[in-house]
Design a protein around this motif. Structure first.
Motif, PDB file in Angstrom:
ATOM      1  N   ARG A 122       0.843  -1.187   0.000  1.00 32.06           N
ATOM      2  CA  ARG A 122       0.000   0.000   0.000  1.00 32.06           C
ATOM      3  C   ARG A 122       0.883   1.244   0.000  1.00 32.06           C
ATOM      4  O   ARG A 122       1.885   1.305   0.719  1.00 32.06           O
ATOM      5  CB  ARG A 122      -0.910   0.001   1.228  1.00 32.06           C
ATOM      6  CG  ARG A 122      -1.976   1.108   1.215  1.00 32.06           C
ATOM      7  CD  ARG A 122      -2.922   0.950   2.391  1.00 32.06           C
ATOM      8  NE  ARG A 122      -3.647  -0.302   2.320  1.00 32.06           N
ATOM      9  CZ  ARG A 122      -4.757  -0.489   1.609  1.00 32.06           C
ATOM     10  NH1 ARG A 122      -5.250   0.512   0.890  1.00 32.06           N
ATOM     11  NH2 ARG A 122      -5.368  -1.650   1.606  1.00 32.06           N
ATOM     12  N   LEU A 131      -0.961   8.111  -9.116  1.00 32.14           N
ATOM     13  CA  LEU A 131      -0.890   7.337  -7.883  1.00 32.14           C
ATOM     14  C   LEU A 131      -1.126   8.238  -6.675  1.00 32.14           C
ATOM     15  O   LEU A 131      -0.636   9.363  -6.616  1.00 32.14           O
ATOM     16  CB  LEU A 131       0.476   6.653  -7.768  1.00 32.14           C
ATOM     17  CG  LEU A 131       0.600   5.532  -6.740  1.00 32.14           C
ATOM     18  CD1 LEU A 131      -0.239   4.342  -7.157  1.00 32.14           C
ATOM     19  CD2 LEU A 131       2.057   5.126  -6.582  1.00 32.14           C
ATOM     20  N   ARG A 132      -1.855   7.724  -5.701  1.00 29.40           N
ATOM     21  CA  ARG A 132      -2.150   8.481  -4.495  1.00 29.40           C
ATOM     22  C   ARG A 132      -1.917   7.612  -3.262  1.00 29.40           C
ATOM     23  O   ARG A 132      -1.907   6.379  -3.348  1.00 29.40           O
ATOM     24  CB  ARG A 132      -3.602   8.980  -4.510  1.00 29.40           C
ATOM     25  CG  ARG A 132      -3.870  10.049  -5.555  1.00 29.40           C
ATOM     26  CD  ARG A 132      -3.061  11.299  -5.275  1.00 29.40           C
ATOM     27  NE  ARG A 132      -3.253  12.338  -6.292  1.00 29.40           N
ATOM     28  CZ  ARG A 132      -2.461  12.530  -7.315  1.00 29.40           C
ATOM     29  NH1 ARG A 132      -1.396  11.724  -7.484  1.00 29.40           N
ATOM     30  NH2 ARG A 132      -2.685  13.500  -8.174  1.00 29.40           N
ATOM     31  N   ASP A 142      -3.330   3.860  -2.236  1.00 25.99           N
ATOM     32  CA  ASP A 142      -3.505   2.917  -3.345  1.00 25.99           C
ATOM     33  C   ASP A 142      -2.702   1.646  -3.097  1.00 25.99           C
ATOM     34  O   ASP A 142      -1.644   1.680  -2.475  1.00 25.99           O
ATOM     35  CB  ASP A 142      -3.066   3.547  -4.666  1.00 25.99           C
ATOM     36  CG  ASP A 142      -4.045   4.593  -5.159  1.00 25.99           C
ATOM     37  OD1 ASP A 142      -5.159   4.640  -4.608  1.00 25.99           O
ATOM     38  OD2 ASP A 142      -3.695   5.348  -6.077  1.00 25.99           O
ATOM     39  N   VAL A 201      -0.609  -1.274  -4.982  1.00 25.81           N
ATOM     40  CA  VAL A 201       0.049  -1.618  -6.238  1.00 25.81           C
ATOM     41  C   VAL A 201       0.468  -3.073  -6.196  1.00 25.81           C
ATOM     42  O   VAL A 201       0.845  -3.605  -5.153  1.00 25.81           O
ATOM     43  CB  VAL A 201       1.277  -0.714  -6.496  1.00 25.81           C
ATOM     44  CG1 VAL A 201       0.843   0.700  -6.772  1.00 25.81           C
ATOM     45  CG2 VAL A 201       2.225  -0.739  -5.314  1.00 25.81           C
ATOM     46  N   ARG A 230      -1.192  -4.622 -11.495  1.00 28.08           N
ATOM     47  CA  ARG A 230      -1.431  -3.181 -11.423  1.00 28.08           C
ATOM     48  C   ARG A 230      -0.124  -2.440 -11.216  1.00 28.08           C
ATOM     49  O   ARG A 230       0.490  -2.536 -10.151  1.00 28.08           O
ATOM     50  CB  ARG A 230      -2.394  -2.854 -10.281  1.00 28.08           C
ATOM     51  CG  ARG A 230      -2.798  -1.379 -10.248  1.00 28.08           C
ATOM     52  CD  ARG A 230      -3.747  -1.089  -9.108  1.00 28.08           C
ATOM     53  NE  ARG A 230      -4.147   0.313  -9.105  1.00 28.08           N
ATOM     54  CZ  ARG A 230      -4.863   0.880  -8.146  1.00 28.08           C
ATOM     55  NH1 ARG A 230      -5.267   0.159  -7.114  1.00 28.08           N
ATOM     56  NH2 ARG A 230      -5.181   2.155  -8.216  1.00 28.08           N
ATOM     57  N   ALA A 286       2.202   1.167 -11.108  1.00 24.14           N
ATOM     58  CA  ALA A 286       1.993   2.460 -10.467  1.00 24.14           C
ATOM     59  C   ALA A 286       1.935   3.601 -11.474  1.00 24.14           C
ATOM     60  O   ALA A 286       1.371   4.657 -11.182  1.00 24.14           O
ATOM     61  CB  ALA A 286       3.103   2.721  -9.454  1.00 24.14           C
TER      62      ALA A 286
END
Length: 410
Positions: free
Chosen positions: A84, A243-244, A247, A249, A254, A256
């Motif tokens: 995360r 990206l925040r 999130d 990854v 998925r 970034a």
């Protein structure tokens, strides 16, 4: 159209001049809309044949393509482990230098593992000090056992000597007790020696091995912790980096974001030419290109690479046979072209669509002594008609903004 106009100057125009000034036939009188075909049939047919031959020669020896693009490679920003996001250090679009931090993942688990490994090393260091004290203790016990053994041995030798000098003076039972005692003292010496060896091995071999293993675990934990900090592997630019914090990854499903290397798409132009031109395309050919992102500009280029394989013919082995009808469109010959002058692609946006021409040059063959006069003249003609394609490219470059902005309906 330009080819037809040029051909008509040496076919239809001489035919008309002959009809006009030799036969006296005038436009609007003897030569009308209904009789022009019959009157100028020789010139029209010759113009058509010459135009077809000229167009074929131009497009074969000086090929052109509209499938030219400044391709560039993008690198996905993917961490080596799922996690995360805890920190984001770059905006939606921003330049990055090699080694700069892009974002960080939550590292609480890795930090705990790293601290555990450090505590393990400290524990082993303490055990090493205790083992060194055990060696000193074992040495004292060994000296004590050796002293007791020596005392029992001396006492036994004394009584044996008395028994030898005066038989019956020392009871046999006392001598046997001393022999048993001496054997017991020897066992104590052996036990103390073994205890010292065990303590020495623990200090010199066992604990150092455990410490090395703990240090390897510490290094592994440090590597896992470093993996939570994602850095740029090269100079470039992140684009559409949304990206925040918070999130998740995943390296498998998925990523970034996207990292574009610096200078990507600014070195060479990739162009696809028709397969029929495979025998003409050679490394070193002079070429020209004009791109949509930089209109009204002709970029001199040179062919630096010609791919020997056509992508349309590749297949991936599997459980089904390949059917050639599945190749709906014939493939093209991939050619890489680089600008002749430094900075030739400046101002051209990477990924831009371009129009490219390549020109055949027979200068060396013409200058060769083995080339005959007729063949040399034919090669001169081949090289000379390249100017037609060069003119067409400049007309296309001139009309490209009008075609894109006005005629396309945008």
């Amino acid at each position: 159209m330009l080819e037809i106009i040029l051909c008509s100057l040496v076919t239809i125009l001489p035919d008309y001049l002959y009809r006009r000034y030799v036969q006296g036939k005038r436009l609007g009188r003897e030569i009308t809309l209904f009789s022009v075909w019959y009157e100028l049939r020789f010139g029209i047919i010759t113009c058509f044949m010459l135009a077809v031959a000229l167009i074929t020669m131009i497009f074969y020896f000086h090929p052109s393509t509209t499938s030219a693009t400044l391709y560039y490679r993008t690198v996905p920003i993917v961490p080596e482990a799922t996690g995360r996001v805890a920190e984001v250090h770059r905006d939606f679009s921003a330049p990055v230098k090699k080694g700069e931090v892009i974002f960080k993942l939550d590292s609480s688990k890795q930090e705990a593992a790293l601290e555990t490994a450090r505590r393990k090393i400290a524990e082993i260091d303490a055990a090493l000090l205790a083992a060194q004290a055990d060696i000193l203790k074992s040495e004292g016990q060994l000296q004590e056992a050796k002293g007791a053994y020596q005392q029992a041995s001396d006492e036994l030798e004394t009584k044996r000597e008395l028994q030898r000098r005066s038989p019956g003076m020392v009871p046999q039972r006392d001598i046997e007790k001393l022999e048993v005692l001496l054997a017991g003292r020897q066992g104590s010496v052996d036990a103390a020696t073994a205890s010292k060896q065990s303590a020495t091995i623990r200090v010199t071999a066992l604990l150092p091995a455990e410490k090395a293993s703990a240090q390897a675990t510490l290094a592994e934990a440090q590597v896992d912790l470093d993996k939570t900090t994602i850095r740029a592997g090269f100079d470039g630019r992140v684009e559409q980096f949304g990206l925040r914090v918070g999130d998740v990854v995943n390296p498998m499903i998925r990523s970034a974001g996207i990292l574009i290397p610096e200078g990507a798409g600014r070195r060479a132009l990739a162009a696809g030419f028709g397969q029929i031109e495979g025998q003409v395309m050679k490394v070193g050919m002079v070429a020209e290109a004009t791109c949509i992102s930089k209109p009204w500009t002709i970029i001199p280029m040179v062919i630096t690479s010609v791919q020997d394989y056509i992508a349309a013919g590749q297949f991936r082995g599997g459980e089904q046979l390949v059917d050639t009808q599945q190749s709906v469109r014939p493939g093209t010959i991939l050619v890489l072209m680089e600008p002749i002058y430094q900075g030739g692609l400046e101002g051209v946006t990477p990924g831009s669509s371009c129009i490219a021409n390549a020109y055949t040059s027979n200068h060396d063959r013409i200058a060769s002594k083995e080339t005959g006069a007729f063949k040399g003249f034919a090669l001169h003609v081949v090289d000379a008609v390249g100017i037609v394609h060069a003119m067409l490219l400049r007309i296309q470059a001139l009309l490209l903004p009008i075609k894109t902005l006005v005629l396309s309906g945008h």
